[in-house]
Design a protein around this motif. Sequence first.
Motif, PDB file in Angstrom:
ATOM      1  N   THR A   1       0.820  -1.198   0.000  1.00  0.00           N
ATOM      2  CA  THR A   1       0.000   0.000   0.000  1.00  0.00           C
ATOM      3  C   THR A   1       0.863   1.260   0.000  1.00  0.00           C
ATOM      4  O   THR A   1       2.097   1.196   0.119  1.00  0.00           O
TER       5      THR A   1
ATOM      6  N   GLY B   1      -1.405   4.636   4.174  1.00  0.00           N
ATOM      7  CA  GLY B   1      -2.421   3.628   3.895  1.00  0.00           C
ATOM      8  C   GLY B   1      -2.391   2.490   4.890  1.00  0.00           C
ATOM      9  O   GLY B   1      -1.544   2.405   5.785  1.00  0.00           O
TER      10      GLY B   1
ATOM     11  N   SER C   1      -6.622  -0.237   2.186  1.00  0.00           N
ATOM     12  CA  SER C   1      -6.876   1.035   1.510  1.00  0.00           C
ATOM     13  C   SER C   1      -7.242   0.841   0.041  1.00  0.00           C
ATOM     14  O   SER C   1      -8.039   1.598  -0.512  1.00  0.00           O
ATOM     15  N   TYR C   2      -6.627  -0.163  -0.604  1.00  0.00           N
ATOM     16  CA  TYR C   2      -6.893  -0.417  -2.014  1.00  0.00           C
ATOM     17  C   TYR C   2      -7.646  -1.728  -2.227  1.00  0.00           C
ATOM     18  O   TYR C   2      -7.606  -2.302  -3.322  1.00  0.00           O
TER      19      TYR C   2
ATOM     20  N   LEU D   1      -9.756  -2.114  -5.324  1.00  0.00           N
ATOM     21  CA  LEU D   1      -8.994  -2.427  -6.530  1.00  0.00           C
ATOM     22  C   LEU D   1      -8.585  -3.888  -6.536  1.00  0.00           C
ATOM     23  O   LEU D   1      -8.870  -4.623  -7.493  1.00  0.00           O
ATOM     24  N   TYR D   2      -7.922  -4.354  -5.487  1.00  0.00           N
ATOM     25  CA  TYR D   2      -7.420  -5.723  -5.552  1.00  0.00           C
ATOM     26  C   TYR D   2      -8.516  -6.763  -5.398  1.00  0.00           C
ATOM     27  O   TYR D   2      -8.298  -7.945  -5.682  1.00  0.00           O
TER      28      TYR D   2
ATOM     29  N   LYS E   1       1.265   0.462  -4.886  1.00  0.00           N
ATOM     30  CA  LYS E   1       0.704   1.758  -5.260  1.00  0.00           C
ATOM     31  C   LYS E   1       1.457   2.871  -4.558  1.00  0.00           C
ATOM     32  O   LYS E   1       1.619   2.843  -3.330  1.00  0.00           O
TER      33      LYS E   1
ATOM     34  N   VAL F   1      -4.735   9.509  -7.285  1.00  0.00           N
ATOM     35  CA  VAL F   1      -5.525   8.535  -6.522  1.00  0.00           C
ATOM     36  C   VAL F   1      -6.748   8.024  -7.260  1.00  0.00           C
ATOM     37  O   VAL F   1      -7.034   6.820  -7.269  1.00  0.00           O
TER      38      VAL F   1
ATOM     39  N   PHE G   1      -7.640   4.629  -9.089  1.00  0.00           N
ATOM     40  CA  PHE G   1      -7.192   3.392  -8.453  1.00  0.00           C
ATOM     41  C   PHE G   1      -8.132   2.950  -7.328  1.00  0.00           C
ATOM     42  O   PHE G   1      -7.724   2.226  -6.424  1.00  0.00           O
ATOM     43  N   ASP G   2      -9.392   3.392  -7.419  1.00  0.00           N
ATOM     44  CA  ASP G   2     -10.352   3.089  -6.350  1.00  0.00           C
ATOM     45  C   ASP G   2     -11.189   1.853  -6.638  1.00  0.00           C
ATOM     46  O   ASP G   2     -12.116   1.539  -5.893  1.00  0.00           O
TER      47      ASP G   2
ATOM     48  N   ASN H   1      -8.534  -1.576 -13.553  1.00  0.00           N
ATOM     49  CA  ASN H   1      -9.049  -2.874 -13.112  1.00  0.00           C
ATOM     50  C   ASN H   1      -8.724  -3.971 -14.131  1.00  0.00           C
ATOM     51  O   ASN H   1      -8.272  -5.059 -13.762  1.00  0.00           O
TER      52      ASN H   1
END
Length: 262
Positions: free
Chosen positions: A45, A49, A53-54, A57-58, A128, A210, A213-214, A225
């Motif tokens: 992260t 973060g 946090s992501y 995305l993942y 990221k 940012v 990448f949400d 994605n």
Amino acid sequence: MDASRPTPPNNEYAGAPNRTLETVVSYPTRRGRPMRRCPLVVFATGFGGTATSYAPLYDHWVRAGYVVAAPTFPLSCADAPGGTSAVDMLSQPGDLRFVLDHVLTESDRRESPLRGLVDPGRVGLAGKSMGGITALLVGFDPDQREPRVRAVLAMTGLAMDTVRFDRFDTPLLLVHGDKDEVLSITASIEAYAAASPPKHFVTLLDQLHVEAFDGGDEPAARVVNTTTVDFLDAYVRGRRRAVGRLARDGDVPGVATIQSET
């Protein structure tokens, strides 16, 4: 907990003789049961973060059949003791290697809830921002490199001076917005120019640091994605036809462009 390496002092925080790495392991299921022998992505992260946090995305990677292990770093995380700090960044590559070791060990351990979850021969690395910097160190720094990693994905990252792209040909995907206000896209342009093939570079048009990448459904986010899954499928899972998907999904008029050398 990694008892072999310390956490350094950070402002009023006195430090610790070990490193605590709270890690979230996300995995795909079928009919409510964990899938077995899945490829693994260790995810780093960014500054400030946490492990999740992501996650939006993942989660796309998990739904595509990947296990994702995401640690929270000791001092660059949100609510770090002594305040969020980059003082410990050069210890983060070791954190990723430790997490990889631990997940693979747990996947082999009979009593573990992760037993049989991971294929140790199919490991990827993603990061990221500061995590992208960390991922590039683990992938391409001779002193920090993890040879079990089959591919590296760096989103809005930066290659530090110790990164030696000329010595390693680990597959690489760079993703960066051309209006990034935190880490200039110049960093990824330079990294792509220095890297050896196979390499790919997705430029997100009119995007900042940012927003794309949400894990969401906006056009630029959809590019992130899909292209990240395509890259992982091609080089971690070994489905080389996914390289063609990557070329198509990374070329969206008005949204994104892609450069590739294979």
